[in-house]
Design a protein around this motif. Structure first.
Motif, PDB file in Angstrom:
ATOM      1  N   UNK A 157     -39.410 -44.293 -84.469  1.00 54.66           N
ATOM      2  CA  UNK A 157     -39.724 -43.386 -85.570  1.00 54.66           C
ATOM      3  C   UNK A 157     -40.356 -42.109 -85.054  1.00 54.66           C
ATOM      4  N   UNK A 158     -40.409 -41.110 -85.920  1.00 57.74           N
ATOM      5  CA  UNK A 158     -41.124 -39.884 -85.582  1.00 57.74           C
ATOM      6  C   UNK A 158     -42.630 -40.168 -85.617  1.00 57.74           C
ATOM      7  N   UNK A 159     -43.455 -39.279 -85.064  1.00 57.05           N
ATOM      8  CA  UNK A 159     -44.908 -39.492 -85.155  1.00 57.05           C
ATOM      9  C   UNK A 159     -45.428 -39.566 -86.584  1.00 57.05           C
ATOM     10  N   UNK A 160     -44.616 -39.118 -87.546  1.00 55.99           N
ATOM     11  CA  UNK A 160     -45.004 -39.184 -88.966  1.00 55.99           C
ATOM     12  C   UNK A 160     -44.470 -40.438 -89.642  1.00 55.99           C
ATOM     13  N   UNK A 161     -43.725 -41.288 -88.900  1.00 57.23           N
ATOM     14  CA  UNK A 161     -43.263 -42.547 -89.452  1.00 57.23           C
ATOM     15  C   UNK A 161     -41.895 -42.505 -90.097  1.00 57.23           C
ATOM     16  N   UNK A 162     -41.145 -41.437 -89.888  1.00 56.29           N
ATOM     17  CA  UNK A 162     -39.797 -41.338 -90.437  1.00 56.29           C
ATOM     18  C   UNK A 162     -38.777 -41.855 -89.421  1.00 56.29           C
ATOM     19  N   UNK A 163     -37.593 -42.304 -89.881  1.00 62.22           N
ATOM     20  CA  UNK A 163     -36.559 -42.710 -88.931  1.00 62.22           C
ATOM     21  C   UNK A 163     -36.287 -41.588 -87.932  1.00 62.22           C
ATOM     22  N   UNK A 164     -36.264 -41.927 -86.660  1.00 57.57           N
ATOM     23  CA  UNK A 164     -36.118 -40.906 -85.621  1.00 57.57           C
ATOM     24  C   UNK A 164     -34.689 -40.386 -85.580  1.00 57.57           C
ATOM     25  N   UNK A 165     -34.513 -39.103 -85.271  1.00 53.84           N
ATOM     26  CA  UNK A 165     -33.157 -38.565 -85.125  1.00 53.84           C
ATOM     27  C   UNK A 165     -32.381 -39.335 -84.066  1.00 53.84           C
ATOM     28  N   UNK A 166     -31.119 -39.614 -84.376  1.00 48.65           N
ATOM     29  CA  UNK A 166     -30.270 -40.316 -83.423  1.00 48.65           C
ATOM     30  C   UNK A 166     -30.391 -41.821 -83.458  1.00 48.65           C
ATOM     31  N   UNK A 167     -31.179 -42.374 -84.380  1.00 50.85           N
ATOM     32  CA  UNK A 167     -31.266 -43.831 -84.475  1.00 50.85           C
ATOM     33  C   UNK A 167     -29.895 -44.434 -84.776  1.00 50.85           C
ATOM     34  N   UNK A 168     -29.656 -45.675 -84.320  1.00 44.94           N
ATOM     35  CA  UNK A 168     -28.308 -46.242 -84.432  1.00 44.94           C
ATOM     36  C   UNK A 168     -27.870 -46.588 -85.849  1.00 44.94           C
ATOM     37  N   UNK A 169     -28.834 -46.866 -86.742  1.00 47.45           N
ATOM     38  CA  UNK A 169     -28.493 -47.235 -88.112  1.00 47.45           C
ATOM     39  C   UNK A 169     -29.032 -46.148 -89.040  1.00 47.45           C
TER      40      UNK A 169
END
Length: 325
Positions: A157-169
């Protein structure tokens, strides 16, 4: 070289080196974070993390510094609350009195399944600046294969807790799945991620992590040869390992073993072993929980004999510094 940096610690779990060379260590059962002067061993309690509800293997677990710590002074923590496992961040103000140096927790991510066992708990910022978390399936085996569940996963995740860019799902923080209980995360010199995992009765694992990968639990434990699952880089009988933290140094992954009461060296050539794993410190310091790079050929090592499953010796628990080759 091997020296005791600090002793008299209660249920230490996570360790985060500060830029000035001191260390922050979390107490699973007390819910506190303490600063360790690595020269004198002096301990200063920053404060208690509010909302921690320790029970069984749960409590205040992994900690990590913000990738922008020099400017934001944020400390991240993974802990068990009354309802779930979650990740928070807190402002650390060393100018305030001891015991009052931690700001109120800001919840970054919540809803990770909790249990008396298998809470995962290791967090680390990767070379990409994203936050990774190892979770357990909380004793509910089927959660590991459910990609909608956060249990039995490695999360990114990002440091803010969002799904990180480029995650597989898309839209999900799930990075890999099919894990039983991940408590070790480390990157090698080429930014490849490795993770340690507790087996049940047969095989503990060290895995090379591939985005979107399925690591087999509960259908596979150890090497299966099944093309649906990633086989581990190395595996051990559970009596010899029961691994928690890992670190990369001098071309090897170093793995702290709880039940095995030893430090494993796993020499690597890419994502494969280049030689058989070697055991060090077998039985010398009891259960070993966390290992963190200390720069160059040195490691920080945290014992775990006051966690209810060890046999505490005089001075336990302790932080050690050792030189490796």
């Amino acid at each position: 070289m091997l020296r005791t940096v600090a002793d008299g610690l209660k249920t230490p779990w996570g360790l985060a080196p500060l830029p000035d060379g001191d260390l922050l260590v979390s107490s699973r059962d007390d819910g506190t974070i303490t600063r360790i002067d690595t020269g004198s061993g002096r301990k200063t309690v920053l404060g208690e993390v509010s909302g921690v509800s320790p029970a069984g293997e749960g409590g205040l677990l992994g900690i990590a510094l913000s990738p922008h710590y020099a400017s934001d002074h944020m400390v991240y923590a993974y802990f068990t609350s009354a309802s779930d496992n979650r990740i928070v961040r807190m402002l650390y103000d060393a100018k305030k009195p001891a015991g009052e140096q931690l700001g109120a927790p800001d919840t970054v991510f919540k809803g990770i399944p909790k249990g008396a066992i298998h809470n995962g708990g290791r967090i680390a910022f990767g070379p990409d600046g994203m936050l990774y978390a190892g979770t357990g399936e909380s004793g509910e085996r089927d959660l590991a294969q459910d990609r909608k569940s956060l249990g039995g996963k490695i999360l990114r995740m990002t440091p803010e807790g969002e799904p990180a860019p480029g995650n597989p799902f898309p839209g999900s923080v799930v990075y890999t799945y099919g894990h039983r209980n991940v408590q070790g995360l480390a990157w090698d010199g080429r930014q490849r991620l490795f993770a340690s995992e507790f087996g049940q009765d047969t095989w503990d694992e060290l895995n090379a992590i591939a985005p979107g990968g399925n690591y087999g639990w509960p259908d596979a434990e150890g090497r299966s040869g099944d093309p649906r699952y990633h086989d581990p880089v190395a595996q051990w009988h559970t009596d010899d390992a029961s691994p928690s933290g890992i670190a990369y140094a001098k071309g090897s992954v170093w793995m702290a073993a709880l039940r095995g009461q030893r430090l494993w060296r796993v020499p690597l050539a890419g994502t494969h072993t280049s030689a058989a794993p070697q055991a060090f410190l077998t039985g010398d310091f009891g259960r070993l929980r966390t290992v963190v790079p200390a720069g160059g050929d040195r490691l920080w090592l945290v014992t775990s004999n006051t966690d209810g499953r060890g046999r505490p010796r005089r001075g336990d628990d302790r932080i050690l510094e050792l030189r490796v080759t």
